[in-house]
Scaffold this active site. Structure first.
Site, PDB file in Angstrom:
ATOM      1  N   ASP A  82       0.867  -1.217   0.225  1.00 33.26           N
ATOM      2  CA  ASP A  82      -0.089  -0.008  -0.004  1.00 33.26           C
ATOM      3  C   ASP A  82       0.883   1.371  -0.041  1.00 33.26           C
ATOM      4  O   ASP A  82       1.763   1.249   0.692  1.00 33.26           O
ATOM      5  CB  ASP A  82      -1.140  -0.113   1.127  1.00 33.26           C
ATOM      6  CG  ASP A  82      -2.323   0.799   1.188  1.00 33.26           C
ATOM      7  OD1 ASP A  82      -2.693   0.960  -0.020  1.00 33.26           O
ATOM      8  OD2 ASP A  82      -2.879   1.370   1.968  1.00 33.26           O
ATOM      9  N   HIS A  83       0.356   2.204  -0.928  1.00 33.16           N
ATOM     10  CA  HIS A  83       0.990   3.552  -0.628  1.00 33.16           C
ATOM     11  C   HIS A  83       2.507   3.450  -0.944  1.00 33.16           C
ATOM     12  O   HIS A  83       3.100   4.186   0.017  1.00 33.16           O
ATOM     13  CB  HIS A  83       0.580   4.393   0.364  1.00 33.16           C
ATOM     14  CG  HIS A  83      -0.881   4.883   0.314  1.00 33.16           C
ATOM     15  ND1 HIS A  83      -1.077   5.788  -0.775  1.00 33.16           N
ATOM     16  CD2 HIS A  83      -1.925   4.395   0.598  1.00 33.16           C
ATOM     17  CE1 HIS A  83      -2.512   6.109  -0.565  1.00 33.16           C
ATOM     18  NE2 HIS A  83      -3.190   5.196   0.211  1.00 33.16           N
TER      19      HIS A  83
HETATM   20 ZN   LIG Z   1      -4.897   4.980   0.911  1.00 35.67          ZN
END
Ligand SMILES: [Zn+2]
Length: 291
Positions: A82-83
């Protein structure tokens, strides 16, 4: 085969108008809880780890846990980074066995976002079995090491979104539409549904090419969640809820059992509480019996 990349899973979700929950985990107990809850209702599911827990536990360790859980589960499960703003770490996690990578270059200007995202897409597609999520516009709040102040948050321009998808070759797309990471300051945050609908129409109007992702899922009201799913949100991210559940449940257990020294009981209580939250989200997203 329970190990899958995100794209196939989410094309099906978009077509059938439900969303797959993508749940941020920082440890084994959370990962087990997410998978057990999803198996119990026959739902596809996405395990997510952001950059800090991935670096702390090491990508190989997270992948080993993921594969062990996924190989014996009768549902499709994806492991998502994520990210991540660092192209090299995106590559490291893809090489280690994550099946979906989010390159988040959304703080860069458009051309640089395209360039970095394309670099990760080229690497992951050459590996095979790894899909890529890109973001355009910025989601406010704090997610792991990514901080975006509210006045810095920029919503995604629909025409630019189409160009971004075409030029990067991404598999799934996260447009900023007014959702936020962390705890919402208001119960009714201003979500730009029209913008989301326009983006969905431009990119996936004829046939679904690139499923859409909703970030900052924790604090949204049920009717808002359902509306976003009906407009084409196929991946729905939940992080803050699970962090709070983990910490609050642990704190409550220890406070209530101050003389007890049995870590297994804390784990059981955390696992039960996380499973309840996953059940709530799966029910809302409509992904039960879709495995
Ligand atoms: Zn997010």
């Amino acid at each position: 085969m329970a190990i899958v990349d995100a794209k196939l899973m989410l094309l099906k979700a978009t077509g059938e108008k439900y969303a797959v929950g993508a749940f941020n985990c920082t440890n084994l107990i959370q990962m087990e809880a997410v998978v057990e809850a999803a198996v119990e209702v026959n739902s596809p599911v996405i395990l997510q780890a952001s950059v800090a827990p991935s670096a702390f536990l090491k990508p190989q360790v997270i992948v080993a846990i993921y594969r062990t859980l996924a190989e014996s589960a009768p549902i499709p499960i994806c492991l998502h980074l994520d990210h991540c703003s660092d192209v090299d770490f995106c590559r490291t996690c893809a090489d280690a066995g994550y099946t979906n990578i989010m390159i988040d270059a959304s703080k860069q200007e458009f051309g640089e976002n395209v360039r970095r995202t394309r670099e990760v897409v080229d690497h992951c597609h050459a590996l095979g079995g790894v899909s890529v999520e890109g973001e355009l516009g910025t989601v406010s709040g704090v997610e792991d090491q990514v901080r975006v102040a509210e006045d810095e948050a920029r919503l995604c321009d629909p025409q630019q979104a189409l160009e971004f998808v075409d030029r990067t070759g991404i598999d799934i797309f996260a447009p900023a539409i007014g959702t936020a990471h962390g705890v919402y300051k208001t119960r009714f945050p201003k979500i730009d549904f029209e913008r989301f609908e326009k983006i969905a129409g431009l990119i996936n109007g004829g046939t679904t090419r690139v499923p859409l992702v909703v970030h900052g899922g924790t604090g949204l009201q049920p009717d808002v969640v359902k509306r976003l799913v009906s407009l084409g949100g196929a991946k729905y991210n939940v992080s803050t809820d699970l962090k709070h559940t983990l910490i609050d449940t642990t704190y409550r257990y220890i406070t209530d059992h101050r003389e007890e020294y049995n870590p297994g009981n804390i784990d059981k209580s955390v696992k039960g509480a996380i499973k309840e939250r996953i059940n709530y989200w799966i029910g809302l997203l409509g992904s039960a019996d879709r495995a």
